[in-house]
Design a protein around this motif. Structure first.
Motif, short mmCIF file in Angstrom:
data_model
loop_
_atom_site.label_atom_id
_atom_site.label_comp_id
_atom_site.label_asym_id
_atom_site.label_seq_id
_atom_site.Cartn_x
_atom_site.Cartn_y
_atom_site.Cartn_z
N UNK A 181 70.21 27.63 51.32
CA UNK A 181 71.24 27.65 52.15
C UNK A 181 72.29 28.58 51.58
N UNK A 182 72.37 28.74 50.31
CA UNK A 182 73.12 29.99 49.50
C UNK A 182 72.58 31.42 50.18
N UNK A 183 71.31 31.31 50.01
CA UNK A 183 70.51 32.56 50.47
C UNK A 183 71.02 32.97 52.01
N UNK A 184 70.86 31.92 52.45
CA UNK A 184 71.05 32.25 54.18
C UNK A 184 72.51 32.62 54.22
N UNK A 185 73.53 32.08 53.45
CA UNK A 185 74.92 32.44 53.72
C UNK A 185 75.17 33.80 53.17
N UNK A 186 74.58 34.32 51.99
CA UNK A 186 74.86 35.47 51.51
C UNK A 186 74.29 36.41 52.31
N UNK A 187 73.07 36.19 52.85
CA UNK A 187 72.50 37.32 53.68
C UNK A 187 73.13 37.55 54.77
#
Length: 109
Positions: free
Chosen positions: A67-73
């Motif tokens: 979820x954090x990867x998606x948000x940072x992307x």
């Protein structure tokens, strides 16, 4: 000097893969600073941004890694900025957190 991002779909995939290697803590800190800068403005004061973004980073660190990867992307897409040369992609508007991709990691054979 900062540039607007202009890369291929493969390049965007490289950014995503690089973010996937970041720790939950690093992702949460970058996202916390992004949120603070976008919603409150940073006015170029790194200490203020990081201090104010840190409170949300602690809460964000509870989220799953993907979820954090998606948000940072999504933040990289929103900020749409890279360093001169195009190998460091900004997660936050001030460029304190940058995703690095390198031609050295590529296999062009």
């Amino acid at each position: 000097m900062a540039w607007q991002i202009s890369i291929t779909n493969e390049g965007w995939g490289d950014i995503r893969r690089a973010l996937e290697t970041w720790s939950v803590t690093r992702l949460a800190e970058a996202l916390g600073d992004y949120n603070y800068e976008v919603f409150h403005g940073s006015f170029g004061r790194r200490a203020d941004v990081h201090h104010k973004g840190a409170w949300s980073a602690k809460k964000l660190a509870r989220l799953p890694h993907d979820v954090l990867v998606d948000a940072c992307f999504a933040a990289v897409e929103d900020v749409d900025t890279c360093d001169n040369g195009g190998y460091l992609y900004w997660v936050d508007p001030e460029g304190y957190h940058k995703v690095e991709i390198s031609d050295a990691d590529k296999d062009y054979d």
